[in-house]
Design a protein around this motif. Structure first.
Motif, PDB file in Angstrom:
ATOM      1  N   TYR A  65       0.877  -1.171   0.000  1.00 23.97           N
ATOM      2  CA  TYR A  65       0.000   0.000   0.000  1.00 23.97           C
ATOM      3  C   TYR A  65       0.915   1.222   0.000  1.00 23.97           C
ATOM      4  CZ  TYR A  65      -4.159  -2.767   1.330  1.00 23.97           C
ATOM      5  OH  TYR A  65      -5.199  -3.657   1.360  1.00 23.97           O
ATOM      6  N   ALA A  66       0.665   2.158  -0.883  1.00 29.52           N
ATOM      7  CA  ALA A  66       1.554   3.322  -0.998  1.00 29.52           C
ATOM      8  C   ALA A  66       1.626   4.102   0.301  1.00 29.52           C
ATOM      9  CB  ALA A  66       1.091   4.217  -2.144  1.00 29.52           C
ATOM     10  N   ASP A  67       0.471   4.255   0.989  1.00 29.23           N
ATOM     11  CA  ASP A  67       0.485   5.048   2.215  1.00 29.23           C
ATOM     12  C   ASP A  67       1.303   4.377   3.309  1.00 29.23           C
ATOM     13  OD1 ASP A  67      -1.356   2.985   2.602  1.00 29.23           O
ATOM     14  OD2 ASP A  67      -2.996   4.280   3.288  1.00 29.23           O
ATOM     15  N   HIS A  68       1.274   3.042   3.365  1.00 27.45           N
ATOM     16  CA  HIS A  68       2.087   2.346   4.360  1.00 27.45           C
ATOM     17  C   HIS A  68       3.570   2.424   4.018  1.00 27.45           C
ATOM     18  CE1 HIS A  68       3.629  -0.542   7.172  1.00 27.45           C
ATOM     19  NE2 HIS A  68       4.008  -1.356   6.198  1.00 27.45           N
ATOM     20  N   ALA A  69       3.904   2.282   2.730  1.00 27.35           N
ATOM     21  CA  ALA A  69       5.311   2.395   2.339  1.00 27.35           C
ATOM     22  C   ALA A  69       5.881   3.733   2.785  1.00 27.35           C
ATOM     23  CB  ALA A  69       5.452   2.222   0.832  1.00 27.35           C
ATOM     24  N   ARG A  70       5.110   4.786   2.576  1.00 25.33           N
ATOM     25  CA  ARG A  70       5.600   6.125   2.920  1.00 25.33           C
ATOM     26  C   ARG A  70       5.657   6.337   4.429  1.00 25.33           C
ATOM     27  NH1 ARG A  70       2.400   7.589  -1.982  1.00 25.33           N
ATOM     28  NH2 ARG A  70       3.950   7.885  -3.619  1.00 25.33           N
ATOM     29  N   GLU A  71       4.708   5.733   5.177  1.00 28.90           N
ATOM     30  CA  GLU A  71       4.783   5.906   6.629  1.00 28.90           C
ATOM     31  C   GLU A  71       5.988   5.171   7.203  1.00 28.90           C
ATOM     32  OE1 GLU A  71       1.464   4.469   8.925  1.00 28.90           O
ATOM     33  OE2 GLU A  71       1.729   2.389   8.301  1.00 28.90           O
ATOM     34  N   MET A  72       6.514   4.191   6.445  1.00 28.53           N
ATOM     35  CA  MET A  72       7.711   3.481   6.873  1.00 28.53           C
ATOM     36  C   MET A  72       8.977   4.124   6.314  1.00 28.53           C
ATOM     37  SD  MET A  72       6.320   1.345   8.803  1.00 28.53           S
ATOM     38  CE  MET A  72       7.774   0.439   9.274  1.00 28.53           C
ATOM     39  N   GLY A  73       8.833   5.276   5.648  1.00 27.56           N
ATOM     40  CA  GLY A  73       9.986   5.994   5.145  1.00 27.56           C
ATOM     41  C   GLY A  73      10.544   5.448   3.856  1.00 27.56           C
ATOM     42  N   ALA A 227      -1.801   1.965   5.730  1.00 29.58           N
ATOM     43  CA  ALA A 227      -1.200   2.845   6.731  1.00 29.58           C
ATOM     44  C   ALA A 227      -1.926   2.719   8.071  1.00 29.58           C
ATOM     45  CB  ALA A 227      -1.243   4.287   6.252  1.00 29.58           C
ATOM     46  N   GLY A 228      -1.222   3.110   9.117  1.00 29.79           N
ATOM     47  CA  GLY A 228      -1.810   3.116  10.447  1.00 29.79           C
ATOM     48  C   GLY A 228      -1.253   2.060  11.371  1.00 29.79           C
ATOM     49  N   VAL A 229      -0.196   1.368  10.928  1.00 33.25           N
ATOM     50  CA  VAL A 229       0.405   0.362  11.820  1.00 33.25           C
ATOM     51  C   VAL A 229       0.921   1.049  13.080  1.00 33.25           C
ATOM     52  CG1 VAL A 229       1.030  -1.098   9.875  1.00 33.25           C
ATOM     53  CG2 VAL A 229       2.711   0.494  10.782  1.00 33.25           C
ATOM     54  N   GLY A 230       0.934   0.289  14.160  1.00 34.41           N
ATOM     55  CA  GLY A 230       1.372   0.875  15.415  1.00 34.41           C
ATOM     56  C   GLY A 230       1.595  -0.174  16.474  1.00 34.41           C
ATOM     57  N   PRO A 231       2.033   0.261  17.655  1.00 34.44           N
ATOM     58  CA  PRO A 231       2.490  -0.690  18.672  1.00 34.44           C
ATOM     59  C   PRO A 231       1.362  -1.366  19.430  1.00 34.44           C
ATOM     60  CG  PRO A 231       2.718   1.552  19.464  1.00 34.44           C
ATOM     61  CD  PRO A 231       2.286   1.658  18.037  1.00 34.44           C
TER      62      PRO A 231
END
Length: 256
Positions: A65-73, A227-231
């Motif tokens: 997912y493009a948004d997840h790739a970008r949130e991971m830098g 996007a939105g992965v977290g602990p």
């Protein structure tokens, strides 16, 4: 059709979930190649639903997912990024994710759509991908994020026991091209996406993976997370819900 694996205390069997998810009808043997019912039926509330499949391997797709790739830098990749999770990481609905606190201080959830392969195959053209799909289920690609960064590759971070919840069952009659996907932690919405946002769609993934390795019945492909992965923390309850399939819920406990 919804196919589940369940235990009555006398072993584990496959079954068809029917009557508004209230009853499970036992299957004779495995469901590949045709479903044969035994005539035995059980109230779903009186059996224990376990992981819907024990795959020989779990092939996961990173940054799809493009948004997840970008949130991971990272920038979205031109080709699917493949990694493996061991079969020993698989657990089912209601089972506990074991947080390895002696080794990691940052464990994330990643809600995903999982594809279950239905037949032995290799080098599958994208246009024939549907021929080898048995069905779909919910998945959580649990990740020790600090170890992922430290190691520079993902085997340890993704491979802990209990780090691949699957379930609650496999939906075999579903168009997975545009399904809503959500992840909640303790009832709070954390991820919200659609499978239509996949950078590389399901036929492309099957073609790409099967060009590398032979796929066996029951093998699972995790298609990526939005996007939105977290602990996660010990005591948390994490749920992955996918439109047309259901909800996979697991609680986090300490492994140590």
């Amino acid at each position: 059709m919804r196919i589940a694996r369940f235990s009555t205390g006398d072993g584990v069997a496959f079954g068809v979930v029917e009557e508004g998810e209230q009853v499970i009808a036992r299957i004779d043997g495995h469901p590949f190649g045709g479903v044969q019912l035994t005539g035995e039926r059980y109230p779903l509330a009186e059996v224990r639903v376990v992981a819907p499949m024990l795959p020989s391997k779990v092939i996961a797709i990173g940054r799809n997912y493009a948004d997840h790739a970008r949130e991971m830098g990272a920038e979205p990749p031109d080709e699917p990024v493949l990694f493996l999770k061991p079969s020993t990481s698989v657990i089912g609905p209601g089972e506990s994710i074991a947080y390895p606190e002696k080794l990691s201080r940052h464990v994330d959830y990643e809600g995903e759509l999982a594809v279950v392969i239905g037949r032995l195959c290799r080098e599958v053209p994208a246009e024939r991908a549907n021929d080898v799909i048995f069905g779909y289920t919910c998945a959580n690609d649990v990740t020790a994020r600090d170890l992922q960064s430290k190691d520079g590759q993902w085997a340890r971070a993704k491979g802990f026991d209990t780090f691949c919840p699957l379930g609650p069952w496999i939906e075999t009659s579903l168009d997975a091209g545009d399904l809503a996907l959500t992840t909640t932690v303790n009832g709070e919405l954390k991820q919200s996406g659609r499978t239509s946002w996949l950078l590389h769609d399901i036929p492309a993934l099957i073609a790409h993976v099967s060009a590398v390795m032979t796929l066996l019945p029951g093998d699972v492909i995790l298609t990526g997370t939005p996007a939105g992965v977290g602990p996660l923390a010990v005591g948390d309850e994490v749920s992955v819900g996918i439109e047309g399939i259901g909800t996979l819920t697991n609680r986090v406990i300490s492994r140590d």
